[in-house]
Design a protein around this motif. Structure first.
Motif, mmCIF file in Angstrom:
data_model
loop_
_atom_site.group_PDB
_atom_site.id
_atom_site.type_symbol
_atom_site.label_atom_id
_atom_site.label_comp_id
_atom_site.label_asym_id
_atom_site.label_seq_id
_atom_site.Cartn_x
_atom_site.Cartn_y
_atom_site.Cartn_z
ATOM 1 N N UNK A 72 -70.421 -50.006 24.577
ATOM 2 C CA UNK A 72 -70.960 -48.692 24.955
ATOM 3 C C UNK A 72 -71.909 -48.870 26.448
ATOM 4 N N UNK A 75 -69.718 -49.086 29.209
ATOM 5 C CA UNK A 75 -69.104 -47.650 29.837
ATOM 6 C C UNK A 75 -70.265 -46.650 30.208
ATOM 7 N N UNK A 76 -71.578 -46.902 29.791
ATOM 8 C CA UNK A 76 -72.652 -46.230 30.530
ATOM 9 C C UNK A 76 -72.728 -46.821 32.112
ATOM 10 N N UNK A 77 -72.300 -48.005 32.288
ATOM 11 C CA UNK A 77 -72.553 -48.434 33.521
ATOM 12 C C UNK A 77 -71.518 -48.046 34.696
ATOM 13 N N UNK A 78 -70.226 -47.472 34.190
ATOM 14 C CA UNK A 78 -69.184 -47.439 34.918
ATOM 15 C C UNK A 78 -69.320 -45.945 35.585
ATOM 16 N N UNK A 80 -68.912 -42.372 36.914
ATOM 17 C CA UNK A 80 -68.130 -41.482 36.238
ATOM 18 C C UNK A 80 -66.813 -41.188 36.919
ATOM 19 N N UNK A 108 -68.698 -41.626 22.115
ATOM 20 C CA UNK A 108 -69.609 -41.762 23.435
ATOM 21 C C UNK A 108 -68.875 -40.523 24.434
ATOM 22 N N UNK A 111 -69.863 -36.990 24.588
ATOM 23 C CA UNK A 111 -71.293 -36.864 25.215
ATOM 24 C C UNK A 111 -71.108 -36.828 26.711
ATOM 25 N N UNK A 112 -70.160 -37.706 27.127
ATOM 26 C CA UNK A 112 -70.177 -37.936 28.779
ATOM 27 C C UNK A 112 -69.049 -37.397 29.451
ATOM 28 N N UNK A 114 -66.272 -38.538 30.045
ATOM 29 C CA UNK A 114 -65.809 -39.647 30.678
ATOM 30 C C UNK A 114 -64.284 -39.707 30.339
ATOM 31 N N UNK B 2 -76.177 -38.908 33.537
ATOM 32 C CA UNK B 2 -75.980 -38.313 32.387
ATOM 33 C C UNK B 2 -76.904 -38.220 31.438
ATOM 34 N N UNK B 23 -79.927 -41.844 27.670
ATOM 35 C CA UNK B 23 -78.997 -41.788 28.936
ATOM 36 C C UNK B 23 -77.763 -42.192 28.564
ATOM 37 N N UNK B 24 -76.709 -41.447 29.059
ATOM 38 C CA UNK B 24 -75.357 -41.850 28.623
ATOM 39 C C UNK B 24 -74.319 -42.184 29.954
ATOM 40 N N UNK B 25 -74.997 -41.967 31.024
ATOM 41 C CA UNK B 25 -74.249 -42.493 32.311
ATOM 42 C C UNK B 25 -75.251 -42.830 33.333
#
Lengths: 403, 403
Positions: A72, A75-78, A80, A108, A111-112, A114, B2, B23-25
């Motif tokens: 997770x 993924x947060x770091x990649x 958008x 996840x 929420x994003x 993504x 995000x 924080x999600x992104x």
């Protein structure tokens, strides 16, 4: 991102290997109006320019039983705008870990919003697609895709291709710092912006790797394997250019990105040889040393190397893999048809002296898969259509028509 | 970026303390056209919106003998649109460490064209400016600004004010991960975007802090001090609201940002009490509990708490400071005029039981500086004009006229 232009490069036929580029700012801010006057040696790449590249980029995350929290975080770091392709080879029995991954990633993505595509390496549909596309080389006796990160990366590359992306990059799923992942993906974009989007290969050299030494942290620069691998690659280069060189710093770089077009034309080694073999394949195919399949020397292949600013802190997998990594990396150089006898002797001697090769053993060649150019992309796309459409995290992606 | 909207808040007079936001992104990409449909619970903040806030933000980096490599890494992580203010209190003898800092930062700015203002806390010109501005409280017997991070932060705040910035944020100079610094500064901007730019205070709760436990890393969530400090602050809140609460998660948050207007109106504690005292001062001034100096209850003070995604890995300073931190944090709550007797007894008992207070000792009050509202900004600006103009890294900044 603010980044220096490369100070030097080594040339071998159509292959240019650029010297390590240093990063001065992770975020250089937005485009200025009027544009900022660029320095002679440092380029400022605006957020807009970076996003434009990332919109055409797929980031492949090979997964194998990493903790869900770590996945997770990655993924947060990649950023958008990138399409994310998770290629999992996690066990499905006795616990179906892949199901847990799918559930956690789907949650996840709720929420994003993504764009994430999740596939399993052992999915029979994937295997069938490789057969339909005339590229069964990846399959084992059981008729499924072989285990291995290299195989997962190849699958990710093909998926990036059928999703219509121009660039494909790779990040590991076991990185503790989302901010480091974010940096790598910015640097991929920076590399393409600085070196063009034709046949460019961007490789990251970690700033450092924190190690626990007597209850405190030591920020080591070079790992035991990359030290040896880079030296051997540099020796091979020097043999042909006639000049000793230290240009190669990223022989083992797991963090790398390249144009999908280049990726689809390359051959791939397996196991720990996959990354150093990139150099070998490109030099064999485009180095202009022997008669090659690729005659067109006007299409430069540019290998760009960027030094990240974040240290690399990932989940500790112990030391057992280091020996395999050293042997795999050096085997790929040893068995290149370009490797001179003196370098083969040196590699062999080094491996014996340090106990990696026992009396009577010989250095085994690593398995090499033929170029993905052989794969029928349309047939593959048709075969995975249902799987890809059904498994996407965000609903807004559809399979792009083949470019 | 995000980020979820806060799920709850506690209210005390005009003070609202919001629950931790996840924080999600790290990077939600550019503004979409048409704008993305916002989710009910998660907001996407475009790069453009974040840069717009950062252009009005000063980031203060208090420095005291940190390694130059670390300081440079922190500068690499601060987004370009921010003005950077380095307040150094490094020794000038026997080695002039501050000279080395200045040299290294100047060199760095040559490559980045970053706006960096470097001052030394012990500069006689700074002390003279405080005198000229009618705020000599910061000076010691020698007539110079006192040692201490809190004093450096106050100096940084005043400099942000005279440079015409609307927001001031703080990051430590000993962070190993530029990507984490980058995240904090994005989160500051996100907080102002979500909670308004009037009287908003953004505080970061670290995702975790890696610790070495038996030759491997353990990602601890709560430090020994923050656990106690948050509990006591929550007890104080609960005493007045009548409901037990766990809302406060950032009692000791060194990473925080606030509007310059709010910062200039606050009182500051010294030493390790500086961060928890933010809560005490705001509740004393705006909590509406006793007759306060600030009668205007229509101006909400919003304290927003964001959980960072990067772990916090900083240079190890040993354990000696933890006891001071615990005592300083709790003293600030104990000595608040709002602290009920039962909570004073509990704090005192806890400190004695755990050996932080010896038999016969009493918990000493911490020094508190009066509000910076007393300081004559114009007089301060005039007095430091030459110093500020002369020491800027990039030539493009000039002292803004006082707003």
């Amino acid at each position: 991102m603010r980044i220096e232009i490369p100070r030097e490069f080594e040339r071998l036929g159509a292959v240019r290997i650029y010297g390590l580029q240093k990063v001065y700012e992770l975020d250089a801010g937005p485009e200025l109006n009027p544009p900022a006057r660029d320095d002679a040696v440092v380029r400022s790449l605006s957020a807009e320019a970076i996003y434009e590249v990332q919109r055409e980029m797929a980031i492949v995350v090979p997964v194998r039983s990493e903790r869900l929290k770590l996945i997770e975080g990655v993924l947060v770091g990649i950023p958008h705008p990138c399409l994310v392709i998770v290629v999992s080879n996690s066990p499905r029995e006795p616990t179906d870990r892949h199901f847990l991954e799918l559930d956690s990633i789907t949650n996840f993505c709720r929420f994003t919003r993504k764009q994430v595509l999740v596939v399993h390496q052992k999915d029979p549909l994937i295997a069938a697609a490789f057969v339909a596309a005339g590229y069964a080389d990846l399959l084992d006796e059981s008729g499924l895709v072989r285990d291995g990160k290299a195989e997962g990366m190849m699958l990710g590359t093909v998926l990036a291709r059928i999703m219509g992306r121009r660039y494909v990059g790779f990040v590991d799923a076991d990185n503790y710092f989302p901010g480091a992942v974010n940096e790598y993906v910015r640097e991929y974009a920076a590399g393409f912006l600085m070196h063009g989007n034709d046949h460019t290969f961007v490789r990251i050299s970690w700033h450092s790797k924190p190690k626990i030494v007597e209850q405190s942290l030591y920020f080591a620069k070079w790992g035991r394997s990359s030290r040896r691998c880079n030296r051997a690659l540099n020796q091979l280069l020097g043999h042909f250019t006639g000049y000793e060189t230290e240009i190669v710093k990223t022989g083992n770089a797991g963090e790398h990105a390249l144009t999908v077009e280049l990726a689809m034309s390359m051959r791939y080694a397996t196991g720990y040889a996959v990354e150093p073999y990139h150099f070998i394949d490109l030099i064999e195919q485009y180095g202009g040393i022997t008669a090659t399949e690729h005659g067109d020397m006007r299409r430069f292949v540019r290998i760009c190397q960027i030094e990240s600013r974040n240290p690399h802190l990932h989940a500790d997998k112990g030391d057992a893999h280091v020996a395999d990594m050293i042997v795999g990396s050096l085997a790929t150089i040893y068995h290149s048809r370009l490797c001179p006898v003196w370098l083969q002797r040196e590699i062999d001697g080094e491996l014996r002296k340090d106990g990696f090769l026992k009396e009577g053993d010989t250095l085994k060649p690593v398995r090499v898969y033929p170029s993905l150019a052989r794969l029928n992309v349309d047939a593959f796309a048709a075969a995975v259509q249902s799987l890809v459409a059904g498994r996407i995290g965000a609903p807004i992606v559809s399979i792009a028509t083949v470019r």
